[in-house]
Design a protein around this motif. Sequence first.
Motif: not given
Length: 138
Positions: A102-121
């Motif tokens: 459940a927390q992983t789903r919430r984390e994904q919802a919070w970080t959905a505003v970031l592109r993959e390269d932004q998330m990696s950085e």
Amino acid sequence: MVTDLTRLEARLIKDFERHVHRPLGLTWAGFRILNALWAYDGLAQQDIGRVSGSTRASISSALTTLENRGLVTRRRVETDRRQLIVELTPEGRETLRRAIEAQTRREQAWTAVLREDQMSELVHLLRTLVNQETPPVD
């Protein structure tokens, strides 16, 4: 930067506790303790704070609640009766699994505003800060 990180941390913890942990009957401290017990396959009670980042007061309260719910057990060490070993029960493992999902789903919802390269950085930068030696005091 530190103010923004602190604000984000507070918002995430509040959100995770409200939408993930409370519905499962946990607190943030309880979740961190379950996670530490899983990672170390049980711990001496006095080591839980160091590993989970929880205060002694929150550990004592959370452990009582977790034990009453059947999620952890405490047992005395035969060679040193003053020491208690805390371990997850099968129900504790299952509750932790559900909380992580459940927390992983919430984390994904919070970080959905970031592109993959932004998330990696972001992950790279945060790990760089977290893993450095404590800077010297001037």
